[in-house]
Design an enzyme around this catalytic site. Structure first.
Site, mmCIF file in Angstrom:
data_model
loop_
_atom_site.group_PDB
_atom_site.id
_atom_site.type_symbol
_atom_site.label_atom_id
_atom_site.label_comp_id
_atom_site.label_asym_id
_atom_site.label_seq_id
_atom_site.Cartn_x
_atom_site.Cartn_y
_atom_site.Cartn_z
ATOM 1 N N HIS A 1 -46.729 46.321 113.176
ATOM 2 C CA HIS A 1 -45.974 46.438 114.432
ATOM 3 C C HIS A 1 -46.374 47.678 115.254
ATOM 4 O O HIS A 1 -46.870 47.568 116.365
ATOM 5 C CB HIS A 1 -44.474 46.523 114.142
ATOM 6 C CG HIS A 1 -43.920 45.353 113.401
ATOM 7 N ND1 HIS A 1 -43.699 44.117 113.985
ATOM 8 C CD2 HIS A 1 -43.544 45.229 112.108
ATOM 9 C CE1 HIS A 1 -43.187 43.286 113.088
ATOM 10 N NE2 HIS A 1 -43.091 43.932 111.934
HETATM 11 O O1 RIB Z 1 -39.277 45.722 113.833
HETATM 12 C C1 RIB Z 1 -40.364 46.524 113.459
HETATM 13 C C2 RIB Z 1 -40.053 47.964 113.666
HETATM 14 O O2 RIB Z 1 -38.991 48.356 112.823
HETATM 15 C C3 RIB Z 1 -41.231 48.887 113.292
HETATM 16 O O3 RIB Z 1 -41.196 50.037 114.085
HETATM 17 C C4 RIB Z 1 -40.929 49.244 111.874
HETATM 18 O O4 RIB Z 1 -41.491 50.501 111.487
HETATM 19 C C5 RIB Z 1 -39.434 49.343 111.898
HETATM 20 O O5 RIB Z 1 -39.101 50.627 112.380
#
Ligand code: RIB
Ligand code: CA
Length: 340
Positions: A265
């Protein structure tokens, strides 16, 4: 024929010319990462350190994947591992603006980086709070700075409330969070927004140019076992740790989604600042649901220009809609290959 799967029934907004700045080797982009390290945060920080197009000025920590004290220590140790213990780290908010503490040990482990143990950093966190380091950096840096929040937006909201005059020193906010379609933490909300919807609403209503890398694009930025092998084959400690963190994430996400895979992500937000044509974006009006119902934390993304206009609103963010996955994997592995 494979069984049919549900497809999000949202308006397919057309790709737009990006508005986020992108760094060059000759003119690296000044960036501050606000983070809750975090397995994928670790890859994002590695990418920011490794890419010559980015000048990582500071990392600030926020409670999210794990308690903020772990996030701070993880940020310090990751920067030391990547050869940059000189980059300042300051600790931020542990809980959301209105209180409440949501964590993700089921994905990231209790300490935020799986079972990996990193060597302590020779550096310590700064004495000042994250908001103070953010404000001082914005005030003192010779040009406006890009903020790259990849955790809950509590620190950024506090910055905007405590130092409204510094909004003009923020060149762009390129964040990981939200989703046009489904959420991950709830059916409606993505984790970073769900942890602190009020903070997210302050950021999206700030008028500062925003790029939102939500789940729609980060779930295309998926790595599988071969990527772990590529990292493991690197002759460096960073490569070994990168492989270890990835293997842990692969196994954990595999339990959730059924196949060993992991969405990288946070690194998508960083990659967009270093590589001009990796991620396609579209113009959206994004609003955050801050009520107490089942949609709490949802980013309501409207990409249909005439509907936005009819309601007297305008686009306030560019949202990631597509990424070249194979190229993204190469960008990540090559970044780790540059690290010690
Ligand atoms: O939904 C994904 C996010 O949530 C990313 O930033 C992961 O590290 C968590 O913080
Ligand atoms: Ca994160």
């Amino acid at each position: 024929m494979s069984p049919p799967v549900a497809a999000p029934t949202f308006f397919p907004a057309p790709a737009a010319q990006r508005t986020a700045p992108v760094g060059t080797v000759e003119r690296p982009l000044p960036v501050i990462i606000d983070s809750d390290p975090g397995l994928d945060d670790a890859r994002a920080i590695a990418l920011a350190v490794a890419r010559p197009e980015i000048d990582l000025l500071a990392v600030t920590s926020v409670g999210g994947n794990t308690d903020v004290r772990h996030c701070t220590e993880n940020a310090l140790r990751l920067l030391a591992l990547f050869g940059r213990p000189d980059i300042p780290v300051a600790e931020g908010a542990d809980d959301a603006l209105l209180g409440g503490r949501i964590r993700a040990p089921e994905i990231h482990g209790a300490g935020g980086i799986g079972t990996t143990v990193l060597a302590p950093s020779p550096a310590a966190a700064r004495a000042e709070a994250a908001v103070d380091l953010l404000a001082a950096t914005l005030r003192d840096h010779p040009e406006p700075v890009v903020l790259c929040p990849i955790g809950p937006l509590t620190n950024i909201a506090l910055l905007l409330r405590l130092h409204p005059s510094l909004a003009g020193r923020i060149a762009h906010i390129c964040l990981m969070g939200g989703s046009i379609g489904d959420g991950n933490t709830t059916a409606a909300a993505e984790f970073n927004i769900y942890v602190d919807p009020e903070a997210a609403r302050i950021v999206f209503e700030s008028g500062i140019p925003i790029t939102m890398m939500g789940l729609d694009v980060t779930h295309q930025a998926v790595l599988f076992e071969p990527a772990v092998e590529r990292l493991r084959a690197l002759p460096t400690r960073s490569g070994a740790v990168g492989a270890e963190l990835a293997a842990y994430a692969l196994a954990r996400e595999g339990q959730w989604y059924g196949t060993p895979r992991m969405s990288v992500h946070d690194a998508v937000a960083v990659a967009h600042l270093a590589v001009a044509d990796l991620v396609a974006v579209a113009d959206y009006n994004v609003r955050v649901e801050t009520g107490s119902g089942p949609a709490r934390g949802k980013t309501v993304c409207d990409g249909l220009a005439r509907r936005i206009e009819r309601q007297g609103r305008s686009p306030n963010a560019q949202v990631g809609i597509a990424i070249d996955r194979d190229r993204f994997e190469d960008v990540l592995v090559e970044a780790f290959a540059r690290l010690p």
